[in-house]
Design a protein around this motif. Structure first.
Motif, PDB file in Angstrom:
ATOM      1  N   ALA A 236     -49.826  44.133  50.308  1.00 20.90           N
ATOM      2  CA  ALA A 236     -50.451  44.133  51.557  1.00 20.90           C
ATOM      3  C   ALA A 236     -51.935  43.651  51.416  1.00 20.90           C
ATOM      4  N   GLY A 237     -52.620  43.422  50.133  1.00 21.67           N
ATOM      5  CA  GLY A 237     -53.629  42.799  49.959  1.00 21.67           C
ATOM      6  C   GLY A 237     -53.496  41.147  50.212  1.00 21.67           C
ATOM      7  N   ARG A 238     -52.649  40.920  49.681  1.00 20.47           N
ATOM      8  CA  ARG A 238     -52.265  39.259  49.736  1.00 20.47           C
ATOM      9  C   ARG A 238     -52.284  38.985  51.223  1.00 20.47           C
ATOM     10  N   VAL A 239     -51.313  39.683  51.791  1.00 18.04           N
ATOM     11  CA  VAL A 239     -50.938  39.378  53.461  1.00 18.04           C
ATOM     12  C   VAL A 239     -52.384  39.593  54.103  1.00 18.04           C
ATOM     13  N   PHE A 240     -52.935  40.468  53.902  1.00 20.26           N
ATOM     14  CA  PHE A 240     -54.327  40.721  54.499  1.00 20.26           C
ATOM     15  C   PHE A 240     -55.357  39.858  54.648  1.00 20.26           C
ATOM     16  N   VAL A 241     -55.611  39.450  53.505  1.00 16.99           N
ATOM     17  CA  VAL A 241     -56.816  38.262  53.025  1.00 16.99           C
ATOM     18  C   VAL A 241     -56.254  36.877  53.644  1.00 16.99           C
ATOM     19  N   ARG A 242     -55.075  36.711  53.682  1.00 17.34           N
ATOM     20  CA  ARG A 242     -54.675  35.235  54.276  1.00 17.34           C
ATOM     21  C   ARG A 242     -54.440  35.272  55.729  1.00 17.34           C
ATOM     22  N   ASP A 243     -54.619  36.274  56.258  1.00 16.16           N
ATOM     23  CA  ASP A 243     -54.317  36.157  57.667  1.00 16.16           C
ATOM     24  C   ASP A 243     -55.623  35.882  58.540  1.00 16.16           C
ATOM     25  N   LEU A 244     -55.597  35.521  59.908  1.00 14.90           N
ATOM     26  CA  LEU A 244     -56.626  35.018  60.738  1.00 14.90           C
ATOM     27  C   LEU A 244     -57.395  35.939  61.300  1.00 14.90           C
TER      28      LEU A 244
ATOM     29  N   LEU B 114     -58.085  40.353  62.041  1.00 14.98           N
ATOM     30  CA  LEU B 114     -57.994  41.834  61.774  1.00 14.98           C
ATOM     31  C   LEU B 114     -56.704  42.481  62.093  1.00 14.98           C
ATOM     32  N   VAL B 115     -56.452  42.324  63.395  1.00 20.05           N
ATOM     33  CA  VAL B 115     -55.162  43.093  63.901  1.00 20.05           C
ATOM     34  C   VAL B 115     -54.223  42.580  63.297  1.00 20.05           C
ATOM     35  N   ALA B 116     -53.670  41.022  63.166  1.00 20.24           N
ATOM     36  CA  ALA B 116     -52.816  40.741  62.808  1.00 20.24           C
ATOM     37  C   ALA B 116     -52.559  41.003  61.400  1.00 20.24           C
ATOM     38  N   GLY B 117     -53.527  40.942  60.512  1.00 23.06           N
ATOM     39  CA  GLY B 117     -53.715  41.297  59.201  1.00 23.06           C
ATOM     40  C   GLY B 117     -53.172  42.690  58.697  1.00 23.06           C
ATOM     41  N   GLU B 118     -53.620  43.441  59.716  1.00 21.76           N
ATOM     42  CA  GLU B 118     -53.525  44.894  59.308  1.00 21.76           C
ATOM     43  C   GLU B 118     -52.002  45.328  59.790  1.00 21.76           C
ATOM     44  N   TYR B 119     -51.682  44.629  60.791  1.00 21.26           N
ATOM     45  CA  TYR B 119     -50.087  45.054  61.029  1.00 21.26           C
ATOM     46  C   TYR B 119     -49.293  44.334  59.954  1.00 21.26           C
ATOM     47  N   ARG B 120     -49.576  42.946  59.366  1.00 21.34           N
ATOM     48  CA  ARG B 120     -48.646  42.518  58.464  1.00 21.34           C
ATOM     49  C   ARG B 120     -48.876  43.489  57.138  1.00 21.34           C
ATOM     50  N   ALA B 121     -50.016  43.760  56.748  1.00 26.16           N
ATOM     51  CA  ALA B 121     -50.209  44.660  55.609  1.00 26.16           C
ATOM     52  C   ALA B 121     -49.434  45.927  55.538  1.00 26.16           C
ATOM     53  N   ARG B 122     -49.475  46.408  56.848  1.00 21.45           N
ATOM     54  CA  ARG B 122     -48.426  47.760  56.983  1.00 21.45           C
ATOM     55  C   ARG B 122     -47.108  47.319  56.731  1.00 21.45           C
ATOM     56  N   GLN B 123     -46.510  46.194  57.659  1.00 21.13           N
ATOM     57  CA  GLN B 123     -45.508  45.914  57.057  1.00 21.13           C
ATOM     58  C   GLN B 123     -44.996  45.532  55.855  1.00 21.13           C
ATOM     59  N   ALA B 124     -45.842  44.964  54.965  1.00 25.10           N
ATOM     60  CA  ALA B 124     -45.584  44.827  53.711  1.00 25.10           C
ATOM     61  C   ALA B 124     -45.283  45.906  52.757  1.00 25.10           C
ATOM     62  N   VAL B 125     -46.265  47.057  53.140  1.00 29.99           N
ATOM     63  CA  VAL B 125     -45.898  48.409  52.870  1.00 29.99           C
ATOM     64  C   VAL B 125     -44.795  49.243  52.964  1.00 29.99           C
ATOM     65  N   ASP B 126     -44.265  49.107  54.291  1.00 25.44           N
ATOM     66  CA  ASP B 126     -43.122  49.338  54.746  1.00 25.44           C
ATOM     67  C   ASP B 126     -41.894  48.972  54.003  1.00 25.44           C
TER      68      ASP B 126
ATOM     69  N   ASP C  99     -61.003  34.337  50.488  1.00 24.84           N
ATOM     70  CA  ASP C  99     -61.449  32.956  50.009  1.00 24.84           C
ATOM     71  C   ASP C  99     -62.475  32.223  50.598  1.00 24.84           C
ATOM     72  N   GLU C 100     -63.398  31.621  49.615  1.00 25.77           N
ATOM     73  CA  GLU C 100     -64.609  30.871  50.250  1.00 25.77           C
ATOM     74  C   GLU C 100     -64.331  29.944  51.271  1.00 25.77           C
ATOM     75  N   TYR C 101     -63.142  29.512  51.307  1.00 25.93           N
ATOM     76  CA  TYR C 101     -62.912  28.175  52.438  1.00 25.93           C
ATOM     77  C   TYR C 101     -61.728  28.645  53.133  1.00 25.93           C
ATOM     78  N   ARG C 102     -62.036  29.657  53.902  1.00 26.72           N
ATOM     79  CA  ARG C 102     -61.306  29.909  54.922  1.00 26.72           C
ATOM     80  C   ARG C 102     -61.301  28.895  56.052  1.00 26.72           C
ATOM     81  N   PRO C 103     -60.312  28.840  56.893  1.00 31.97           N
ATOM     82  CA  PRO C 103     -60.195  27.934  58.031  1.00 31.97           C
ATOM     83  C   PRO C 103     -61.491  28.177  58.932  1.00 31.97           C
ATOM     84  N   ALA C 104     -61.856  27.085  59.503  1.00 35.25           N
ATOM     85  CA  ALA C 104     -63.140  27.353  60.524  1.00 35.25           C
ATOM     86  C   ALA C 104     -62.734  28.210  61.701  1.00 35.25           C
ATOM     87  N   GLY C 105     -63.664  28.837  62.144  1.00 33.40           N
ATOM     88  CA  GLY C 105     -63.553  29.766  63.263  1.00 33.40           C
ATOM     89  C   GLY C 105     -62.946  31.098  63.018  1.00 33.40           C
ATOM     90  N   VAL C 106     -62.850  31.601  61.908  1.00 34.28           N
ATOM     91  CA  VAL C 106     -62.415  32.748  61.698  1.00 34.28           C
ATOM     92  C   VAL C 106     -63.552  33.537  61.315  1.00 34.28           C
TER      93      VAL C 106
END
Length: 147
Positions: A53-61, A63-75, A140-147
């Protein structure tokens, strides 16, 4: 004349003794083994769930999508073991002012009281085992621009 005492005939008592021992000792020991294995499996699933869940969350663009995918990973981590997890079991907290800001960290905490297997649902509040897992993940320090 020889006097002999006739002892009771003990034929067939071994079957009765085995049944008493099997039911009285082996069944509870078997249940204890199954219960301990279930709890250890759930604890391993909790550690795996938080990590994924942590890996998925920190790589998403977002918050909403990251939290959704983190909860999916737990499930998914618990579905492999046949367990259904409540939605409020996973807590996500960000440390900087803006969540998902480059260089920040995200803390994930999983907390759930697992009911023991094969017990009626009425006993869940009395007989349960706490399953806990935590993790801190760097963004990550080098996240995509605009995030």
């Amino acid at each position: 004349m020889r006097i002999t005492k006739r002892l009771c005939d003990a034929r067939g008592s071994a079957v009765v003794e085995f049944i008493v021992i099997a039911v009285g000792i082996m069944v509870p020991v078997g249940y204890l083994i199954v219960a301990v294995a279930s709890v250890l499996g759930a604890q391993a699933a909790a550690q795996h769930a938080v990590r994924e869940a942590g890996r998925v969350f920190v790589r998403d663009l977002t918050l909403v999508a990251g939290e959704y995918r983190a909860r999916q990973a737990v499930d998914i981590a618990f579905a492999d073991r046949g367990l259904v997890i409540p939605d409020d079991a996973l807590t996500i907290e960000c440390t900087p002012i803006r969540c998902l800001a480059p260089g920040g960290t995200v803390d994930l905490e999983f907390a759930w009281n697992m009911p023991l297997p094969w017990l009626p649902p009425a006993l869940d509040s009395f007989v349960s085992v706490p399953i806990r897992a935590t993790g801190t993940f760097a963004i990550d320090e080098y996240r995509p621009a605009g995030v």
